[in-house]
Design an enzyme around this catalytic site. Structure first.
Site, PDB file in Angstrom:
ATOM      1  CB  CYS A  99    -101.318 120.637  20.548  1.00 49.26           C
ATOM      2  SG  CYS A  99     -99.933 119.523  20.812  1.00 49.26           S
ATOM      3  CG  HIS A 141     -97.820 123.646  16.798  1.00 47.18           C
ATOM      4  ND1 HIS A 141     -98.927 123.998  17.357  1.00 47.18           N
ATOM      5  CD2 HIS A 141     -97.407 122.467  17.124  1.00 47.18           C
ATOM      6  CE1 HIS A 141     -99.215 122.897  17.860  1.00 47.18           C
ATOM      7  NE2 HIS A 141     -98.452 122.028  17.981  1.00 47.18           N
ATOM      8  CD  GLU A 142     -95.307 120.218  14.727  1.00 52.41           C
ATOM      9  OE1 GLU A 142     -96.468 119.999  14.224  1.00 52.41           O
ATOM     10  OE2 GLU A 142     -95.121 119.650  15.859  1.00 52.41           O
ATOM     11  CG  HIS A 145     -94.346 120.173  20.201  1.00 56.01           C
ATOM     12  ND1 HIS A 145     -94.781 119.980  21.639  1.00 56.01           N
ATOM     13  CD2 HIS A 145     -95.350 120.399  19.401  1.00 56.01           C
ATOM     14  CE1 HIS A 145     -96.103 120.187  21.420  1.00 56.01           C
ATOM     15  NE2 HIS A 145     -96.578 120.087  19.928  1.00 56.01           N
TER      16      HIS A 145
HETATM   17  O1  LIG Z   1     -99.671 118.689  17.685  1.00 55.31           O
HETATM   18  C1  LIG Z   1     -99.227 118.518  16.572  1.00 55.31           C
HETATM   19  N1  LIG Z   1     -97.981 118.977  16.184  1.00 55.31           N
HETATM   20  O2  LIG Z   1     -97.062 119.190  17.258  1.00 55.31           O
HETATM   21  N2  LIG Z   1    -100.001 118.591  15.343  1.00 55.31           N
HETATM   22  C2  LIG Z   1    -100.851 119.852  15.003  1.00 55.31           C
HETATM   23  C3  LIG Z   1    -100.148 120.683  14.124  1.00 55.31           C
HETATM   24  C4  LIG Z   1    -100.638 122.123  13.692  1.00 55.31           C
HETATM   25  C5  LIG Z   1     -99.796 123.089  13.882  1.00 55.31           C
HETATM   26  C6  LIG Z   1    -100.016 124.398  13.637  1.00 55.31           C
HETATM   27  C7  LIG Z   1    -101.405 124.605  13.486  1.00 55.31           C
HETATM   28  C8  LIG Z   1    -102.096 123.661  13.318  1.00 55.31           C
HETATM   29  C9  LIG Z   1    -101.947 122.384  13.395  1.00 55.31           C
HETATM   30  C10 LIG Z   1    -102.225 119.112  14.330  1.00 55.31           C
HETATM   31  O3  LIG Z   1    -103.087 119.410  14.810  1.00 55.31           O
HETATM   32  O4  LIG Z   1    -102.068 118.436  13.563  1.00 55.31           O
HETATM   33 ZN   LIG Z   2     -98.328 120.160  19.039  1.00 51.65          ZN
END
Ligand SMILES: O=C(NO)N[C@@H](Cc1ccccc1)C(=O)O
Ligand SMILES: [Zn+2]
Length: 156
Positions: A99, A141-142, A145
């Site tokens: 994240c 995941h998003e 948020h």
């Molecule tokens: O923090 C964020 N998005 O909120 N970005 C994460 C998104 C993500 C989600 C799920 C698996 C891997 C990566 C990132 O590492 O790019």
């Molecule tokens: Zn995130």
């Protein structure tokens, strides 16, 4: 477009429920543009508006191979507004996630293998789609948020 500051865990905006987007105007388009620029600068594959201190129900999914996720599938960036998860598979998959708001951490998270989703695009059109694998994982995941949930509340 600008690289915006990214909220790190502890910032209260990350624990808030984001507000629905009702006006699809130039301001939401420029926010989406800045979110994409910010995400790319951080080698991300997704980013949600609360992470750039905007409490709007909007995120970007933009998986592509990069140093942080060398095996990520290639996809054109998708702007997701007012997301809904309509159906979820019983089958779950466990994988590591990062994240941008929790730097230098990887957490193993269970996610639905397949989800049926609905959202608005930047023009306000309603889109329905079925997502699987890593892209379904990014969406979940998003989506977390937007509900004020981060990996730390989900980690096993
Ligand atoms: O923090 C964020 N998005 O909120 N970005 C994460 C998104 C993500 C989600 C799920 C698996 C891997 C990566 C990132 O590492 O790019
Ligand atoms: Zn995130």
């Amino acid at each position: 477009s600008a690289v915006l500051p990214i909220a790190t865990v502890g910032e209260k905006i990350l624990a808030q429920h984001a507000q629905a987007v009702t006006v699809f105007d130039v301001s939401i388009q420029s926010l989406a543009d800045d979110m994409l620029t910010t995400m790319l600068a951080a080698n991300g594959v997704g980013i949600a508006a609360p992470q750039v201190f905007s409490s709007a129900a909007m995120f970007i999914m933009a998986s592509r191979p990069n140093p942080r996720y060398p095996d990520a599938p290639n996809m054109r960036p998708v702007v997701v507004i007012n997301p809904r998860i309509l159906e979820t598979s019983t089958q779950m998959e466990l994988a590591e996630e990062g994240c941008l708001s929790i730097p230098d951490q990887r957490v193993k998270i269970w996610r639905h293998a397949q989800i049926k989703v609905q959202y608005h695009d930047l023009n306000g059109n309603l889109i329905s789609d079925i997502l699987v694998g890593f892209v379904a994982r990014i969406f979940q995941h998003e989506f977390d948020h937007i509900q004020g949930i981060t990996l730390l509340e989900r980690s096993n």
